[in-house]
Design a protein around this motif. Structure first.
Motif, PDB file in Angstrom:
ATOM      1  N   GLN A 794       0.492  -0.846  -0.554  1.00  0.00           N
ATOM      2  CA  GLN A 794       0.347   0.591  -0.165  1.00  0.00           C
ATOM      3  C   GLN A 794       0.780   1.414  -0.157  1.00  0.00           C
ATOM      4  OE1 GLN A 794      -2.986   0.374  -0.452  1.00  0.00           O
ATOM      5  NE2 GLN A 794      -3.612  -2.598  -0.432  1.00  0.00           N
ATOM      6  N   GLY A 795       2.258   1.144   0.530  1.00  0.00           N
ATOM      7  CA  GLY A 795       2.925   2.164   0.085  1.00  0.00           C
ATOM      8  C   GLY A 795       3.076   3.087   1.566  1.00  0.00           C
ATOM      9  N   PHE A 796       3.007   2.236   2.067  1.00  0.00           N
ATOM     10  CA  PHE A 796       3.033   3.576   3.805  1.00  0.00           C
ATOM     11  C   PHE A 796       4.667   3.486   5.029  1.00  0.00           C
ATOM     12  CE2 PHE A 796      -1.343   1.069   4.550  1.00  0.00           C
ATOM     13  CZ  PHE A 796      -2.213   2.191   3.913  1.00  0.00           C
ATOM     14  N   PRO A 797       5.312   3.954   4.329  1.00  0.00           N
ATOM     15  CA  PRO A 797       6.912   3.853   4.868  1.00  0.00           C
ATOM     16  C   PRO A 797       7.312   3.732   6.552  1.00  0.00           C
ATOM     17  CG  PRO A 797       6.370   5.815   3.958  1.00  0.00           C
ATOM     18  CD  PRO A 797       5.505   5.042   3.639  1.00  0.00           C
ATOM     19  N   LEU A 798       6.828   4.627   6.772  1.00  0.00           N
ATOM     20  CA  LEU A 798       6.567   4.772   8.858  1.00  0.00           C
ATOM     21  C   LEU A 798       6.203   3.253   8.798  1.00  0.00           C
ATOM     22  CD1 LEU A 798       5.870   8.566   8.914  1.00  0.00           C
ATOM     23  CD2 LEU A 798       7.938   7.435   8.192  1.00  0.00           C
ATOM     24  N   TRP A 799       5.006   2.893   8.847  1.00  0.00           N
ATOM     25  CA  TRP A 799       4.793   1.506   9.316  1.00  0.00           C
ATOM     26  C   TRP A 799       5.255   0.372   8.539  1.00  0.00           C
ATOM     27  CZ3 TRP A 799      -1.111   2.722   8.626  1.00  0.00           C
ATOM     28  CH2 TRP A 799      -1.563   4.371   9.832  1.00  0.00           C
ATOM     29  N   LEU A 800       6.014   1.024   7.140  1.00  0.00           N
ATOM     30  CA  LEU A 800       6.759  -0.929   7.402  1.00  0.00           C
ATOM     31  C   LEU A 800       8.664  -0.613   8.004  1.00  0.00           C
ATOM     32  CD1 LEU A 800       8.245  -2.596   5.097  1.00  0.00           C
ATOM     33  CD2 LEU A 800       8.567  -1.326   3.817  1.00  0.00           C
ATOM     34  N   ALA A 801       8.878   0.064   8.046  1.00  0.00           N
ATOM     35  CA  ALA A 801       9.629   0.625   9.242  1.00  0.00           C
ATOM     36  C   ALA A 801       9.784   0.404  10.883  1.00  0.00           C
ATOM     37  CB  ALA A 801      10.133   2.457   9.831  1.00  0.00           C
ATOM     38  N   GLN A 826      18.197  -2.032  10.585  1.00  0.00           N
ATOM     39  CA  GLN A 826      17.722  -1.051   9.102  1.00  0.00           C
ATOM     40  C   GLN A 826      16.058  -0.387   9.339  1.00  0.00           C
ATOM     41  OE1 GLN A 826      19.279  -1.278   5.841  1.00  0.00           O
ATOM     42  NE2 GLN A 826      17.133   0.462   5.318  1.00  0.00           N
ATOM     43  N   GLY A 827      15.236  -0.861  10.310  1.00  0.00           N
ATOM     44  CA  GLY A 827      13.841  -0.177  10.605  1.00  0.00           C
ATOM     45  C   GLY A 827      14.133   1.310  10.621  1.00  0.00           C
ATOM     46  N   LEU A 828      14.935   0.840  12.025  1.00  0.00           N
ATOM     47  CA  LEU A 828      15.075   2.143  12.891  1.00  0.00           C
ATOM     48  C   LEU A 828      16.241   3.502  12.155  1.00  0.00           C
ATOM     49  CD1 LEU A 828      15.418   3.725  15.553  1.00  0.00           C
ATOM     50  CD2 LEU A 828      17.383   2.392  16.201  1.00  0.00           C
ATOM     51  N   THR A 829      16.469   3.052  10.684  1.00  0.00           N
ATOM     52  CA  THR A 829      17.282   3.933   9.858  1.00  0.00           C
ATOM     53  C   THR A 829      16.646   4.749   8.990  1.00  0.00           C
ATOM     54  OG1 THR A 829      19.531   2.913  10.046  1.00  0.00           O
ATOM     55  CG2 THR A 829      18.864   3.736   8.261  1.00  0.00           C
ATOM     56  N   ASP A 830      15.601   4.234   8.675  1.00  0.00           N
ATOM     57  CA  ASP A 830      14.454   4.538   7.680  1.00  0.00           C
ATOM     58  C   ASP A 830      13.745   5.222   8.345  1.00  0.00           C
ATOM     59  OD1 ASP A 830      15.665   2.731   5.703  1.00  0.00           O
ATOM     60  OD2 ASP A 830      14.216   0.805   6.007  1.00  0.00           O
ATOM     61  N   LEU A 831      13.341   4.604   9.542  1.00  0.00           N
ATOM     62  CA  LEU A 831      12.438   5.370  10.407  1.00  0.00           C
ATOM     63  C   LEU A 831      12.742   7.265  11.112  1.00  0.00           C
ATOM     64  CD1 LEU A 831       9.815   5.339  11.992  1.00  0.00           C
ATOM     65  CD2 LEU A 831      11.119   4.832  14.534  1.00  0.00           C
ATOM     66  N   ARG A 832      14.218   6.972  10.953  1.00  0.00           N
ATOM     67  CA  ARG A 832      15.007   7.871  11.691  1.00  0.00           C
ATOM     68  C   ARG A 832      15.162   8.796  10.437  1.00  0.00           C
ATOM     69  NH1 ARG A 832      18.752   7.519  17.274  1.00  0.00           N
ATOM     70  NH2 ARG A 832      17.751  10.136  16.930  1.00  0.00           N
ATOM     71  N   ALA A 833      14.888   8.668   8.974  1.00  0.00           N
ATOM     72  CA  ALA A 833      15.253   9.234   7.921  1.00  0.00           C
ATOM     73  C   ALA A 833      14.264  10.302   7.194  1.00  0.00           C
ATOM     74  CB  ALA A 833      15.594   8.395   6.409  1.00  0.00           C
ATOM     75  N   SER A 834      13.013   9.693   7.608  1.00  0.00           N
ATOM     76  CA  SER A 834      11.794  10.546   7.434  1.00  0.00           C
ATOM     77  C   SER A 834      11.769  11.593   8.440  1.00  0.00           C
ATOM     78  CB  SER A 834      11.046   9.720   7.644  1.00  0.00           C
ATOM     79  OG  SER A 834      10.897   9.240   8.809  1.00  0.00           O
ATOM     80  N   GLY A 835      12.560  12.002   9.783  1.00  0.00           N
ATOM     81  CA  GLY A 835      12.448  12.743  10.817  1.00  0.00           C
ATOM     82  C   GLY A 835      11.287  12.295  12.015  1.00  0.00           C
ATOM     83  N   VAL A 836      11.384  11.503  11.638  1.00  0.00           N
ATOM     84  CA  VAL A 836      10.101  10.964  12.686  1.00  0.00           C
ATOM     85  C   VAL A 836      11.016  10.503  14.007  1.00  0.00           C
ATOM     86  CG1 VAL A 836       8.613   9.316  13.821  1.00  0.00           C
ATOM     87  CG2 VAL A 836       8.397  10.542  11.544  1.00  0.00           C
ATOM     88  N   GLU A 837      10.981  11.344  15.769  1.00  0.00           N
ATOM     89  CA  GLU A 837      11.351  10.719  16.920  1.00  0.00           C
ATOM     90  C   GLU A 837      10.278  10.171  17.110  1.00  0.00           C
ATOM     91  OE1 GLU A 837      15.282  12.803  17.936  1.00  0.00           O
ATOM     92  OE2 GLU A 837      13.413  14.300  17.956  1.00  0.00           O
TER      93      GLU A 837
END
Length: 987
Positions: A794-801, A826-837
């Motif tokens: 579905q294209g939910f990148p934050l939830w994928l991370a 990997q998941g943590l890297t993707d999550l933080r790349a979005s700027g979400v804390e």
């Protein structure tokens, strides 16, 4: 149309061999002339057939009265069970003629689209090498090798003629499905996916339309949602729920997969014309589908003008070059005709008769071999009688070959000469048409106090019949009930030159007038055509209307996940607003633009981007200045999401309280649920667990089944489900593991993936938190696997991370430490790349636990230190007690254990858990400290610490934490003996 043995239009069949009509095996009686009329209409299905056309075809060189045709049509309607008022087969176009409107199938075919060429081009194509290349690639496509072909060249070079010839040959063989989409200059760049939606609509109007709608509903609901004419009103809300949370990636993937499954049954040729006017979203899809590796019988044929694309700085050029570099597409660049090519064309056009000496050389010299220029001059000479045919040869009117002065120096001069021969009425009508666009309806050209729709239609139809400037495209029906002919300029050059000749002031006036005519005609569906109307009013300098439709266009683009287009519309609207008079009128127009811009920016830049805050804060100021409470709540919700994403939880809590105040003030039932959800989740992150529970349960209680099924909650995340799933996590923290699990099952039962994938994925992930808390890795694996799959599809990148991190933790617990740690990192890297804390400290704690399993205590302590820094910065404290406890455990596992620091950390964990009333985290901290004291021979102290916490619990005794505490208590009790009440341990 190819001669076929039978032609079908359900439930009827025309047998062309014995000229009969059949229905369900029964032959129907028809007179010969009625059959001939039906045959002619069916052969030209979808096209307007004038009465003159029918008289010439059925009664050639014979005088009959008008009644003869009327009698035949009446006989056909009686046999077909058709009516004038609600036609299913033969439609009457008042004052003009008839149109056969039912889908038609010949043997082996499934689509006869009226807008595609069912006849060869009217003159020789003279592009044999290119046609051979296209057919060679078509054969490769039929072997499963998807093809993306670009036909390029300057205006008039013959791109459309080549495409028409190829499509005609393909349709004659009837081996493949064909559909078509057109990019339009006036609003193509702003209308997201315009040519693709047009191509889809054409397929859905075909004989297989009902089956395709069902398939779209299953495979690509976000696309079907953009074609509301094909969705029953009763199903629209459900479809919105299924398409909620759509992203750009999901839109691209859905249509690509739909096309691939469609072509598995029958190859498809998709024609996309004039890509130099395309919107960016269409090009994104084109590049996406070209790069996919799965086999597909898909043939995409696009045309564009490189020079126009370069001047406009249009992205089509770079995309085409990139696809060519990757060997994902082929470009056929059309060149001018050579002198030999001109001769071949003339021989094909004029036949075997001898050509006047010197004609080939003269035409090549003056046209430079430009096909459009060449064809137009030859046709014009024939029409004017300059070029005449005798029985043996063609002759030119003058004694010798036409003088050079008789041939204009350029295409523009030639077209201007042709325009100069028009009557003033026809010229003015074509002027209006050029303002309306390359494709237009007659009704759009009707200006107040002037000609009627019927009169305009008649005038344009006459030009089309003579082959002057325009051609018929079928019928257009507007929502207000007006029906008129639809037309298209024979070549875009006609429209461009006409448009350029109009004085600027008159051009502006015509744009305004046509815009208002379209606005009236589109009626209640006007928002669907917002990009087109916005362009008319922008060019017409009607700023107020332009701003309104730019906002609508931005909202529509956002619904299609076409965020660059949405940003462009909204920022254009804000720029135009600066020219309007001073507030308050300007503020009223700006408020919705800023509000929508905040939503778009949160997707494009991320929920925590500064642009999001700027847009929503400006909207909030405007609400205060206008005293408008109706628009305040969506602005506050947007700001709340921003501050939650930035982990500015203090601000988020204040906004939640304001939302609750608005709900109480307006007694707004949906807003009550949203406000309690906002406050409940914010309190949860802050570690204010009792307040969180109160708000979340209040939100659940207020979210009745009737409210959940209303349109308010049809799009986006379901706040009722969210309240339930956050309540589950809260209950676990408060010490109710079984009640938490019950809430998880309730939440998942409230929403199912097919109906609402966005909320379902969110619920799965937060349900997985509860299974992680309970340390039940099998259930965690099962549900995160589903969540990760859905997030990918579905294209939910934050939830994928987030799902990837939780999956990694489960693998680590099962002993697959290296793979589990790789996934978590990997998941943590993707999550933080979005700027979400948000929740980063929790995920760092899981990572630290993994380092502990790998006996890398120092790395684990570094992760926990970073987690504590994030907590200090954000105020997110719900997992703080566990971070301190894990810090103590890792300090004990160092090569040189730091017992003092470990004990201090356990005490800190206990203090925080008790302050938050987080009994489950208190149990873990007490267990860790009791185990340490046991190793120090402080068995009585250890027992006295752990026993009261354990005995507090009334449920969840089969969970890992309570089982571990029970074992430790039993061991301690067996050594020191029970003191006081020696009640057996529960569980």
């Amino acid at each position: 149309m190819r001669e076929a043995a039978t032609i079908e239009f359900e439930p009827f069949c025309l047998d062309l061999g014995d000229e009969s009509l059949w229905q369900s095996g029964k032959r129907l009686r028809l007179t010969p002339k009625a059959f001939a009329v039906l045959r002619y209409l069916v052969d030209h299905a979808g096209q307007l057939i004038t009465r003159d056309d029918l008289f010439e075809a059925i009664w050639p060189e014979t005088y009959v009265s008008d009644d003869a045709l009327t009698v035949c049509v009446r006989e056909l309607r009686r046999v077909l069970g058709d009516t004038v008022r609600s036609p299913r087969y033969i439609e009457t176009v008042r004052g003009r003629g008839y149109r056969f409107i039912a889908p038609v199938m010949t043997e082996g075919s499934s689509l006869t689209p009226s807008v595609l060429p069912s006849a060869p081009p009217p003159y020789p194509v003279n592009r044999e090498a290119e046609l051979n290349e296209l057919h060679q690639r078509l054969r490769a496509m039929q072997d499963g090798q998807r093809q993306v072909i670009f036909i390029t060249g300057e205006a008039g070079i013959g791109k459309t003629t080549l495409v028409d010839a190829f499509v005609h040959e393909v349709m004659q063989r009837q081996e493949v499905e064909v559909t078509w989409g057109q990019c339009i200059d006036h609003y193509g760049e702003g209308e997201a996916y315009l040519p693709l939606l047009e191509a889809l609509g054409l397929l859905l109007r075909g004989p297989q339309g009902e089956a395709l709608v069902t398939r779209l509903k299953q495979q690509a609901p976000s696309w079907l949602l953009q074609l509301p004419a094909f969705v029953p009103e009763a199903e629209f809300d459900l479809l919105q729920r299924r398409a909620s949370g759509s992203t750009r990636e999901r839109m691209l993937r859905e249509l690509a997969e739909f096309m691939e499954t469609l072509t598995a049954e029958r190859p498809l040729v998709l024609v996309l014309e004039d890509l130099h006017w395309s919107d960016p979203a269409t090009l994104d899809w084109l590049a996406f589908v070209a790069r996919r590796r799965a086999p597909a019988q898909l043939f995409v044929l696009g045309t564009y003008r490189p020079a126009d694309a370069i001047v406009r700085q249009h992205p089509v050029t770079s995309i085409v070059h990139e696809l060519q570099r990757q060997a994902k597409s082929v470009e056929l660049l059309l060149d001018y005709f050579s002198e030999t090519g001109v001769k071949v064309y003339l021989s094909g056009r004029l036949g075997e008769s001898a050509l006047p000496e010197g004609l080939v050389q003269l035409l090549h010299q003056r046209t430079n071999g430009n096909p459009f220029f060449l064809v137009t001059i030859v046709e014009e000479w024939i029409r004017q009688g300059v070029l005449r045919k005798s029985p043996e040869e063609w002759t030119v009117r003058s004694v010798s070959v036409a003088t050079p002065e008789e041939i204009p120096n350029s295409i523009r001069h030639l077209i201007e000469q042709q325009l100069g021969m028009l009557s003033i009425e026809n010229y003015q009508l074509l002027e209006r048409a050029s303002v309306a666009g390359v494709q237009f309806s007659a009704a759009a050209l009707v200006l107040e106090g002037e000609l009627t729709t019927e009169a305009v239609d008649t005038q344009i139809e006459a030009l089309a019949r003579r082959g002057q400037f325009v051609r018929t495209q079928g019928l257009t029906s507007w929502p207000d009930g007006i029906a008129s002919g639809s037309y298209r300029f024979i070549h875009a050059l006609y429209q461009e030159i006409l448009y350029d000749r109009i004085a600027v002031s008159r051009r502006m006036q015509l744009h305004r007038q046509i815009g208002m005519q379209l606005e009236t005609g589109y009626g209640p569906q006007v928002r669907r055509f917002a990009a087109e109307l916005a362009e008319h009013f922008v060019r017409g300098r009607d700023i107020q209307r332009a701003v309104i439709y730019l906002r609508y266009a931005g909202e529509q683009a956002m619904q299609r996940s076409a965020y660059p287009e949405a940003m462009s519309h909204l920022t254009s609207g804000l720029t135009l607003l600066q020219t309007l008079p001073e507030p308050p009128e300007r503020h009223r127009q700006e408020l919705p633009l800023q509000s929508v811009l905040g939503s778009v920016s949160s997707v494009v830049r991320g929920h925590g981007a500064p642009e999001v805050e700027a847009a929503y804060q400006r909207a909030r100021v405007l609400c205060q200045q206008l005293g408008d409470t109706q628009d305040t709540s969506p602005v506050l919700i947007g700001l709340w999401r921003f501050y939650v994403a930035r982990s500015d939880l203090s601000q988020a809590q204040q906004l939640g309280e304001k939302l609750l105040g608005l709900a109480e003030q307006s007694d707004d039932a949906p807003l009550y649920v949203i406000a309690h959800y906002a406050l409940g989740t914010t309190c949860w992150f802050l570690g204010k667990l009792c307040s969180a529970r109160r708000h979340l349960e209040e939100g659940m209680a207020r979210c009745t089944p009737a409210l959940r099924s209303s349109s308010v909650f049809q799009v986006g995340q379901d706040p009722g489900v969210s309240c339930c799933i956050y309540a589950a996590s809260t209950l676990w923290l408060l010490g109710y593991p079984d009640q938490a699990l019950t809430r998880v099952h309730e939440a998942l039962a409230l929403v199912t993936e097919p109906a609402h994938p966005f909320s379902y994925t969110h619920a799965l992930l937060y349900a997985s938190l509860v299974w992680q808390f309970r340390q039940e890795e099998q259930d965690l694996c099962d549900h995160t696997e589903t969540a990760v799959t859905l997030s990918t599809e579905q294209g939910f990148p934050l939830w994928l991370a987030a799902g990837t991190i939780l999956q990694g933790w489960a693998l680590m617990v099962r002993g697959q430490s290296e793979e589990g740690m790789r996934q978590m990192r990997q998941g943590l890297t993707d999550l933080r790349a979005s700027g979400v804390e948000l929740a980063v400290s929790y995920y760092l704690a899981l990572l630290a636990e993994g380092y502990g399993k790998l006996e890398q205590a120092e790395a684990g302590l570094d992760a926990l230190k970073e987690g504590l820094e994030v907590m200090e910065r954000t105020g997110e404290h719900w997992w703080q007690a566990e971070v301190y406890r894990l810090q103590g455990e890792l300090q004990l596992s160092l090569a040189a254990p730091d017992v003092t620091e470990a004990e201090a950390n356990f005490h800190q964990a206990l203090d925080i858990a008790r302050r938050q009333q987080a009994k489950s985290l208190e149990l873990r901290a007490a267990t860790s400290l009791a185990r340490l004291w046991q190793s120090q021979d402080k068995r009585q102290e250890a027992y006295d610490l752990l026993a009261p916490v354990y005995y507090w619990f009334t449920e969840g005794f089969d969970t890992a934490d309570l089982q571990e505490a029970k074992r430790l208590l039993s061991h301690l009790g067996s050594i020191i003996g029970f003191v006081g009440d020696e009640t057996p341990l529960p569980g």
